[in-house]
Design an enzyme around this catalytic site. Structure first.
Site, PDB file in Angstrom:
ATOM      1  N   SER A 149      82.815  28.089  50.919  1.00  0.00           N
ATOM      2  CA  SER A 149      81.498  28.824  51.334  1.00  0.00           C
ATOM      3  C   SER A 149      81.052  29.150  52.068  1.00  0.00           C
ATOM      4  CB  SER A 149      80.974  27.139  49.190  1.00  0.00           C
ATOM      5  OG  SER A 149      79.429  27.252  49.688  1.00  0.00           O
ATOM      6  N   TYR A 162      78.850  18.616  46.646  1.00  0.00           N
ATOM      7  CA  TYR A 162      79.127  20.584  47.232  1.00  0.00           C
ATOM      8  C   TYR A 162      80.178  20.325  48.346  1.00  0.00           C
ATOM      9  CZ  TYR A 162      79.467  25.094  45.907  1.00  0.00           C
ATOM     10  OH  TYR A 162      80.259  26.295  46.292  1.00  0.00           O
TER      11      TYR A 162
END
Length: 301
Positions: A149, A162
């Site tokens: 990501s 995350y």
């Protein structure tokens, strides 16, 4: 450099939706054998039926990618059915937000289990098979794509668990690339770093296992969920468009894959912070209204 996909086998985790499904659709169009892995049975069944209808050979597995035994059993079945896969898309991922200290042990276990351990299992189980196949056939080619990501290159606030999981995936992927370069010219690696793209990740809590469930989300987690839903939902870049970028990158032997190349400016700012040993730059410097909104929400002002 990959030149031919027809008749090759791809393993795709998180194949029931988002990037995984779109990569599987491209694979089917190119005549590939597909191994679909997902934790959500209905999404997996739907994807499997759709792709089989195209004429693709499909093996489907409902499993939790964080589970070593389930992943091991799946990898053995793939080897028996198709032989060593040529392509592995370690794509399964879940989203989670909230202030770092408000995340429970269960939050950490769930997010790191799927986002990091899922990739670890994909690499440790399939790379040895791929190397063995490459050693037997000088023409054999393979490629591994790990989905990280932009949060693996940046550290947006209120998303710590995350961020940690995705930074680890970037590190794992960069090291995998270097390790493969030492031992073979036949297997490549890439890391996908998408920004906000409309996929199912903002609703990933739907698949959270009961034993890792918290009784109730914290205020900061609810705030981040709302912000993520809005950002993901308004994304202009499609999952299908990103899947095409992934296949183009494999053909070109390109390691870093970005859905939003313009976001690299923020990475450059972070790198300059590190090089100059200055304190981290305000991530909302170019959108101060969002930062102010988040601060107000968290402080209850």
């Amino acid at each position: 450099m990959i030149t031919n996909f027809k008749g090759k086998t791809a393993v795709l985790t998180g194949a029931g939706s988002g990037f995984g499904l779109e990569c599987a659709r491209l694979g089917a169009a190119l005549g590939m054998n597909l191994v679909l892995v997902d934790v959500q049975q209905d999404a997996l069944d739907q994807a499997s039926a759709e792709l089989q209808a195209t004429g693709a050979q499909v093996l489907a597995f409902r499993l939790d990618v964080s589970n070593a035994e389930q992943m091991q059993a799946m990898s053995r079945a793939v080897l028996e059915h198709f032989g060593a896969p040529h392509f592995v898309f370690n794509n399964a991922g879940v989203g989670s937000g909230g202030l770092l200290w408000e995340n429970s042990v269960k939050d950490w276990e769930w997010v790191l289990g799927v986002n990091l351990w899922g990739v670890i299992h994909g690499v440790r189980l399939f790379v040895p098979m791929m190397l063995e196949a490459a050693a037997k056939d000088p023409a054999w080619q393979g490629h591994i794509v790990n989905t990280a990501s932009m949060a693996g290159l940046l550290n947006p606030p209120n998303m710590g668990v995350y961020n940690v999981s995705k930074h680890a995936v970037v590190s794992l992927s960069e090291t995998l690339y270097q390790d493969l370069q030492l031992v073979t010219d036949q297997i490549g690696a890439s890391v996908l770093c998408p920004f906000f793209v409309p996929t199912g990740i903002s609703q990933s809590h739907r698949n959270r296992p009961a034993e890792l469930s918290n009784s109730k989300p914290t205020k900061s987690q609810l705030i981040q969920q709302a912000m993520t839903d809005k950002a993901v939902g308004s994304g202009k870049v499609t999952a299908a468009g990103v899947a095409q970028k992934v296949f183009d990158a494999m053909v070109a032997d390109q390691f870093y894959i970005y859905s939003h190349p313009q976001a690299i400016h923020s990475v450059q700012t972070r790198m300059e912070d590190i090089l100059q040993a200055r304190n981290p730059t305000d991530p909302f410097a170019d959108k101060p209204e969002i930062g102010a909104q988040l601060k107000r929400a968290l402080r209850g002002a």
